[in-house]
Design a protein around this motif. Structure first.
Motif, mmCIF file in Angstrom:
data_model
loop_
_atom_site.group_PDB
_atom_site.id
_atom_site.type_symbol
_atom_site.label_atom_id
_atom_site.label_comp_id
_atom_site.label_asym_id
_atom_site.label_seq_id
_atom_site.Cartn_x
_atom_site.Cartn_y
_atom_site.Cartn_z
ATOM 1 N N GLU A 91 0.506 -1.136 0.014
ATOM 2 C CA GLU A 91 0.164 -0.056 0.034
ATOM 3 C C GLU A 91 0.926 1.192 -0.008
ATOM 4 O O GLU A 91 0.408 2.267 0.626
ATOM 5 N N THR A 93 1.717 4.200 -2.380
ATOM 6 C CA THR A 93 1.016 4.744 -3.463
ATOM 7 C C THR A 93 2.024 4.849 -4.597
ATOM 8 O O THR A 93 3.082 5.377 -4.401
ATOM 9 N N HIS A 202 -11.559 -1.966 1.127
ATOM 10 C CA HIS A 202 -10.710 -1.507 0.174
ATOM 11 C C HIS A 202 -9.373 -1.327 0.496
ATOM 12 O O HIS A 202 -9.045 -1.151 1.705
ATOM 13 N N CYS A 204 -5.640 0.632 -1.009
ATOM 14 C CA CYS A 204 -4.973 1.673 -2.130
ATOM 15 C C CYS A 204 -3.809 1.024 -2.615
ATOM 16 O O CYS A 204 -3.027 0.082 -2.008
ATOM 17 N N ASP A 209 -6.530 -4.151 -10.169
ATOM 18 C CA ASP A 209 -7.724 -4.362 -9.051
ATOM 19 C C ASP A 209 -7.056 -5.465 -8.186
ATOM 20 O O ASP A 209 -7.818 -6.188 -7.387
ATOM 21 N N SER A 223 -8.305 -6.372 1.888
ATOM 22 C CA SER A 223 -9.488 -5.791 1.865
ATOM 23 C C SER A 223 -10.294 -6.687 2.593
ATOM 24 O O SER A 223 -11.323 -6.071 3.328
ATOM 25 N N ARG A 250 -10.891 -5.418 -2.833
ATOM 26 C CA ARG A 250 -9.503 -5.144 -3.411
ATOM 27 C C ARG A 250 -9.244 -3.583 -3.752
ATOM 28 O O ARG A 250 -9.564 -2.732 -2.969
ATOM 29 N N ARG A 251 -8.996 -3.325 -4.902
ATOM 30 C CA ARG A 251 -8.781 -2.013 -5.489
ATOM 31 C C ARG A 251 -9.661 -1.592 -6.850
ATOM 32 O O ARG A 251 -9.392 -0.995 -7.587
ATOM 33 N N PRO A 254 -11.179 2.712 -6.583
ATOM 34 C CA PRO A 254 -10.267 3.766 -6.031
ATOM 35 C C PRO A 254 -10.916 5.317 -5.930
ATOM 36 O O PRO A 254 -11.768 5.320 -6.951
ATOM 37 N N ASP A 262 -8.311 5.556 -0.106
ATOM 38 C CA ASP A 262 -8.610 4.600 -0.899
ATOM 39 C C ASP A 262 -8.696 3.234 0.431
ATOM 40 O O ASP A 262 -8.751 1.905 0.330
ATOM 41 N N ARG A 263 -7.625 3.483 1.328
ATOM 42 C CA ARG A 263 -7.275 2.598 2.622
ATOM 43 C C ARG A 263 -8.819 2.636 3.519
ATOM 44 O O ARG A 263 -8.335 3.172 4.582
#
Length: 275
Positions: A91, A93, A202, A204, A209, A223, A250-251, A254, A262-263
């Motif tokens: 995570e 970014t 979720h 990040c 994804d 997630s 998951r992602r 976003p 997103d976290r």
């Protein structure tokens, strides 16, 4: 005199906080996979930089002096890419990672014959440079808190982001300051027994994804684990299990902006009982 000494220490701490933070990962000969001891050291480093407001991260791969130029350039790039993947899985970014470069070989310096292997071992590496950001970025502020949103008129399909719940990077548990805020949400849910909902986790910063790896279990289901953490907490506080389910997304969705956007965990209304 004591006041002056305290001021001097604060100045030193402030200047230290703005310095670059560096870490080196070492590799075996002709390898770009990360050995377990080095992976463990890297994960510890990721924990150390969690409190830093990062401006950029640079990742540079290197090889020793053996092998052709083209081979060493490719291998050094593969080593840099391997480190980037660990960052993404935990995570960090990707927009912060501004350089992922293979630099090829590091020339062997003139040393005693006995030191050659040691020097070569130190040259098979990836250097990571983390530059802090100053001034700090503004935090996201929304007008309605989660508990207020739960008191409003709702319909099936509505999504509510659980505001101000900050997860420890790479883990499924909340930071200490967020636990009190979660109790406010529990209280709001207890006042709305008519609302049935799905808890959606979720992450990040992963590629596409994909889910991120839960550092506690080393399983790529972070997630899901975060959603279950909230579910288990709600159950422990007396929220009826029949009202809720949990899922990891998951992602796939976003929000963008800061990584903590997103976290997150959201509540999606699945049913509302007639009163």
């Amino acid at each position: 005199m004591k006041a002056y000494a305290l001021f001097f220490m604060l100045v030193l701490q402030a200047s230290f906080a703005q310095k670059e933070v560096k870490h080196v990962v070492y590799f075996e000969t002709d390898e770009y996979s990360i050995v377990e001891t080095e992976r463990y050291r890297l994960l510890l480093f990721l924990q150390e930089i969690e409190g830093i407001d990062i401006e950029k991260i640079s990742i540079y791969g290197f090889c020793d002096d053996r092998g052709s130029d083209s081979y060493n350039l490719k291998l050094s790039q593969q080593r840099a890419d391997a480190i980037k993947e660990v960052f993404s899985n935990n995570e960090i970014t990707e927009s912060l990672i501004t350089n992922v470069d293979g630099k090829g070989e590091v020339l062997l310096k003139i040393v005693k014959e006995d030191d050659v292997q040691k020097i070569r071992g130190l040259n098979r590496k990836v250097e990571i440079i983390v530059a802090p950001y100053d001034p700090p970025r503004p935090k996201v502020v929304r007008k309605n808190t989660t508990d207020k949103l739960l008191s409003k008129r709702l319909k099936v399909g509505d999504k509510i982001v659980l505001e101000n719940l900050l997860f420890q990077t790479g883990y499924s548990y909340l930071i200490e300051d967020s636990k009190g805020k979660l109790d406010n949400i529990v209280e709001a849910l207890q006042k709305r027994p008519d609302v049935y909902f799905s808890i959606e986790g979720h992450v990040c910063c992963t590629n596409g994804d994909r889910d991120a790896i839960d550092r506690k279990t080393n399983i790529r289901n972070l997630s899901f684990a975060r959603a279950k953490y909230i579910y288990d907490y709600f159950v422990s506080k007396g929220i009826d299990k029949d009202r809720m389910r949990y899922v990891g997304l998951r992602r796939r969705y976003p929000l963008g902006g800061l990584p903590e956007n997103d976290r997150r965990v959201e509540i999606r209304v699945t049913k509302i009982l007639d009163k």
